[in-house]
Design a protein around this motif. Structure first.
Motif, PDB file in Angstrom:
ATOM      1  N   PRO A 121       4.340   8.228  10.041  1.00 27.98           N
ATOM      2  CA  PRO A 121       3.919   8.551   8.673  1.00 27.98           C
ATOM      3  C   PRO A 121       4.283   7.488   7.656  1.00 27.98           C
ATOM      4  O   PRO A 121       3.551   7.257   6.691  1.00 27.98           O
ATOM      5  CB  PRO A 121       4.650   9.871   8.386  1.00 27.98           C
ATOM      6  CG  PRO A 121       4.814  10.504   9.719  1.00 27.98           C
ATOM      7  CD  PRO A 121       5.066   9.358  10.665  1.00 27.98           C
ATOM      8  N   ARG A 122       5.427   6.807   7.842  1.00 27.07           N
ATOM      9  CA  ARG A 122       5.854   5.856   6.818  1.00 27.07           C
ATOM     10  C   ARG A 122       4.928   4.645   6.685  1.00 27.07           C
ATOM     11  O   ARG A 122       5.093   3.852   5.766  1.00 27.07           O
ATOM     12  CB  ARG A 122       7.301   5.450   7.026  1.00 27.07           C
ATOM     13  CG  ARG A 122       7.596   4.555   8.213  1.00 27.07           C
ATOM     14  CD  ARG A 122       9.079   4.170   8.170  1.00 27.07           C
ATOM     15  NE  ARG A 122       9.448   3.234   9.216  1.00 27.07           N
ATOM     16  CZ  ARG A 122      10.495   3.392  10.016  1.00 27.07           C
ATOM     17  NH1 ARG A 122      11.246   4.468   9.903  1.00 27.07           N
ATOM     18  NH2 ARG A 122      10.795   2.488  10.927  1.00 27.07           N
ATOM     19  N   GLU A 123       3.959   4.521   7.597  1.00 25.62           N
ATOM     20  CA  GLU A 123       2.978   3.450   7.431  1.00 25.62           C
ATOM     21  C   GLU A 123       2.026   3.731   6.266  1.00 25.62           C
ATOM     22  O   GLU A 123       1.265   2.855   5.856  1.00 25.62           O
ATOM     23  CB  GLU A 123       2.210   3.238   8.734  1.00 25.62           C
ATOM     24  CG  GLU A 123       3.101   2.672   9.836  1.00 25.62           C
ATOM     25  CD  GLU A 123       2.322   2.252  11.072  1.00 25.62           C
ATOM     26  OE1 GLU A 123       1.123   1.945  10.934  1.00 25.62           O
ATOM     27  OE2 GLU A 123       2.920   2.237  12.163  1.00 25.62           O
ATOM     28  N   LEU A 124       2.079   4.953   5.724  1.00 25.86           N
ATOM     29  CA  LEU A 124       1.316   5.261   4.507  1.00 25.86           C
ATOM     30  C   LEU A 124       1.949   4.641   3.264  1.00 25.86           C
ATOM     31  O   LEU A 124       1.273   4.431   2.252  1.00 25.86           O
ATOM     32  CB  LEU A 124       1.247   6.781   4.288  1.00 25.86           C
ATOM     33  CG  LEU A 124       0.239   7.601   5.071  1.00 25.86           C
ATOM     34  CD1 LEU A 124       0.367   9.063   4.660  1.00 25.86           C
ATOM     35  CD2 LEU A 124      -1.183   7.112   4.829  1.00 25.86           C
ATOM     36  N   LEU A 125       3.243   4.380   3.319  1.00 20.32           N
ATOM     37  CA  LEU A 125       3.969   3.927   2.139  1.00 20.32           C
ATOM     38  C   LEU A 125       3.373   2.636   1.593  1.00 20.32           C
ATOM     39  O   LEU A 125       3.076   1.699   2.335  1.00 20.32           O
ATOM     40  CB  LEU A 125       5.447   3.720   2.485  1.00 20.32           C
ATOM     41  CG  LEU A 125       6.218   4.996   2.843  1.00 20.32           C
ATOM     42  CD1 LEU A 125       7.598   4.652   3.394  1.00 20.32           C
ATOM     43  CD2 LEU A 125       6.336   5.907   1.639  1.00 20.32           C
ATOM     44  N   GLY A 126       3.209   2.597   0.295  1.00 21.59           N
ATOM     45  CA  GLY A 126       2.650   1.423  -0.365  1.00 21.59           C
ATOM     46  C   GLY A 126       1.160   1.508  -0.614  1.00 21.59           C
ATOM     47  O   GLY A 126       0.622   0.734  -1.402  1.00 21.59           O
ATOM     48  N   LEU A 127       0.479   2.457   0.056  1.00 20.36           N
ATOM     49  CA  LEU A 127      -0.966   2.577  -0.128  1.00 20.36           C
ATOM     50  C   LEU A 127      -1.316   3.298  -1.424  1.00 20.36           C
ATOM     51  O   LEU A 127      -2.396   3.104  -1.982  1.00 20.36           O
ATOM     52  CB  LEU A 127      -1.590   3.294   1.065  1.00 20.36           C
ATOM     53  CG  LEU A 127      -1.419   2.574   2.415  1.00 20.36           C
ATOM     54  CD1 LEU A 127      -2.082   3.360   3.536  1.00 20.36           C
ATOM     55  CD2 LEU A 127      -1.989   1.154   2.354  1.00 20.36           C
ATOM     56  N   VAL A 128      -0.421   4.170  -1.863  1.00 21.52           N
ATOM     57  CA  VAL A 128      -0.569   4.778  -3.184  1.00 21.52           C
ATOM     58  C   VAL A 128       0.826   4.798  -3.802  1.00 21.52           C
ATOM     59  O   VAL A 128       1.815   5.081  -3.129  1.00 21.52           O
ATOM     60  CB  VAL A 128      -1.166   6.204  -3.110  1.00 21.52           C
ATOM     61  CG1 VAL A 128      -0.329   7.101  -2.240  1.00 21.52           C
ATOM     62  CG2 VAL A 128      -1.296   6.804  -4.491  1.00 21.52           C
ATOM     63  N   ARG A 129       0.899   4.430  -5.089  1.00 28.29           N
ATOM     64  CA  ARG A 129       2.208   4.357  -5.754  1.00 28.29           C
ATOM     65  C   ARG A 129       2.188   5.260  -6.984  1.00 28.29           C
ATOM     66  O   ARG A 129       1.232   5.226  -7.768  1.00 28.29           O
ATOM     67  CB  ARG A 129       2.538   2.921  -6.159  1.00 28.29           C
ATOM     68  CG  ARG A 129       2.554   1.956  -4.987  1.00 28.29           C
ATOM     69  CD  ARG A 129       3.162   0.608  -5.339  1.00 28.29           C
ATOM     70  NE  ARG A 129       2.423  -0.072  -6.386  1.00 28.29           N
ATOM     71  CZ  ARG A 129       2.801  -1.242  -6.917  1.00 28.29           C
ATOM     72  NH1 ARG A 129       3.915  -1.815  -6.500  1.00 28.29           N
ATOM     73  NH2 ARG A 129       2.080  -1.817  -7.850  1.00 28.29           N
ATOM     74  N   THR A 130       3.238   6.031  -7.114  1.00 29.82           N
ATOM     75  CA  THR A 130       3.350   6.928  -8.260  1.00 29.82           C
ATOM     76  C   THR A 130       4.684   6.702  -8.959  1.00 29.82           C
ATOM     77  O   THR A 130       5.671   6.301  -8.341  1.00 29.82           O
ATOM     78  CB  THR A 130       3.280   8.406  -7.833  1.00 29.82           C
ATOM     79  OG1 THR A 130       4.355   8.667  -6.929  1.00 29.82           O
ATOM     80  CG2 THR A 130       1.954   8.743  -7.176  1.00 29.82           C
TER      81      THR A 130
END
Length: 382
Positions: free
Chosen positions: A105-114
């Motif tokens: 799942p952590r491969e999602l990190l950086g694809l959307v930033r809030t």
């Protein structure tokens, strides 16, 4: 960067939700307890694989359900991508991009930033050092997603080392041989120093980069303040030359301090050296007269400092890439009219701003845009 579509299944209070969103400002308005925060919490979850409200995933799954799904279409540079996370409490979560499974799942990190502003932000000022460390580490991962791996490795090493310290300490006190445990401890010392040095160096660099933005943001949100009034500094768990940034030098310094604190650690059964013992020091004042915000600042000054930290995070991320999605979760009800207007004007130019409010009057004019009514389990365009 903005979210154009959000779908939820068994997430918090929503059995099923499908809502289209737009760039610019969007407000979700409804009475407390109707699910406004659940909407923005889901988008923030995709950003950092965690909630700004709870520490585990279990409360995010609707009562009676076994799993939850968060899916969003994120548009970056005009190109859409569908990101989704399947939450499985007690089991491994799963993530997909454009319906294709990811190894982790952590491969999602950086694809959307809030960047989230919420009433809980006051803990950054009034809470424990762990709240400020989490703030730094969440921002680190937003800037450099690969550091999520280092963060997870450090937590694992720390758990293993603490367990070994308890075992070795008990062996010493009981008179039995602790030689084997102490020998193994040396190995875990090396692991902790290596990964800890990486995290420590990144945190030091982050605080240095964030510092000017904090002063500027505090000047903007606190009436009569100057940008020199608010300062942040990194407080290490051991004496360290502030100019030290080289990972090898930091690793050596941690190893030396572990050796010095060995007896104390064995007596207490916990690791006393490393990034997990550090803090972010927040001070207000001018020149030599500087006081820690915690314990000395008024409620208004504390709120202004907390807002400045989040606004500084947004400005820093924005300076390094795409606009993060700004989430203002029930913030305006906590602010007086002046601060409310100032904050709204500061963030109105963001590509996407998501606001939650109990009543329409809490949404400033500067953030007029799309509006949804949230109530009775439904989200309807107003």
């Amino acid at each position: 960067m903005h979210v154009s579509h959000l779908q939820l299944h068994d997430f918090r209070s929503y059995a099923d939700l499908d809502v289209a969103l737009e760039p610019g400002a969007t407000a979700f308005v409804g009475r407390n307890g109707q699910g406004k925060t659940n909407l923005v919490e889901a988008i923030d979850y995709l950003s950092r694989l965690g909630s700004h409200r709870v520490a585990t995933d279990a409360p995010l799954v609707r009562s009676g359900a076994d799993q939850a799904l968060v899916r969003a279409v994120v548009v970056k540079d005009g190109r859409p991508a569908t990101l989704e996370v399947e939450l499985n409490p007690g089991r491994a979560n799963r993530a997909r991009i454009n319906r294709s499974p990811l190894p982790r799942p952590r491969e999602l990190l950086g694809l959307v930033r809030t960047v989230v502003f919420s009433p809980e932000d006051l803990t950054l000022v009034k809470g424990d050092p762990s709240d400020r460390r989490r703030f730094l580490d969440d921002l680190l991962v937003l800037r450099t997603p690969r550091l999520a791996g280092a963060r997870a490795d450090y937590d694992r090493i720390l758990r293993q080392r603490n367990s070994l310290l308890k075992t070795a300490g008990a062996a010493r006190r009981g008179g039995s041989s602790a030689e084997s445990a102490l020998s193994t401890l040396v190995v875990w010392d090396a692991h902790l120093a290596r990964v800890g040095a990486e995290l420590l160096g990144e945190r030091l660099a982050l605080v240095e980069a964030l510092r000017p933005y904090v002063g500027k943001a505090y000047e903007a949100v606190a009436r009569g303040a100057s940008r020199d009034d608010a300062e942040i500094d990194y407080r290490c768990s051991f004496e360290l030359d502030p100019a030290t940034r080289d990972p090898a030098a930091l690793e050596e310094r941690i190893l030396a301090e572990l050796e010095v604190r060995r007896r104390d650690e064995l007596d207490r059964g916990v690791s006393l050296v490393g990034p997990h013992r550090d803090d972010l020091l927040l001070t207000l004042g001018n020149g030599d007269l500087r006081l820690p915000v915690k314990g000395y600042a008024s409620h208004g000054e504390s709120w202004s400092f907390a807002l400045a930290l989040k606004l500084a995070s947004y400005d820093l991320l924005r300076s390094e890439g795409d606009d993060p999605i700004l989430i203002l979760d029930d913030v305006f009800a906590e602010l007086d009219t002046g601060r409310r207007q100032q904050l709204a004007e500061l963030v109105a130019g963001a590509e996407q701003v998501l606001v939650t409010a109990a009543v329409p009057e809490d949404v400033p004019e500067a953030l007029a845009g799309a509006r949804f009514h949230v109530g009775d389990g439904e989200v309807r365009r107003a």
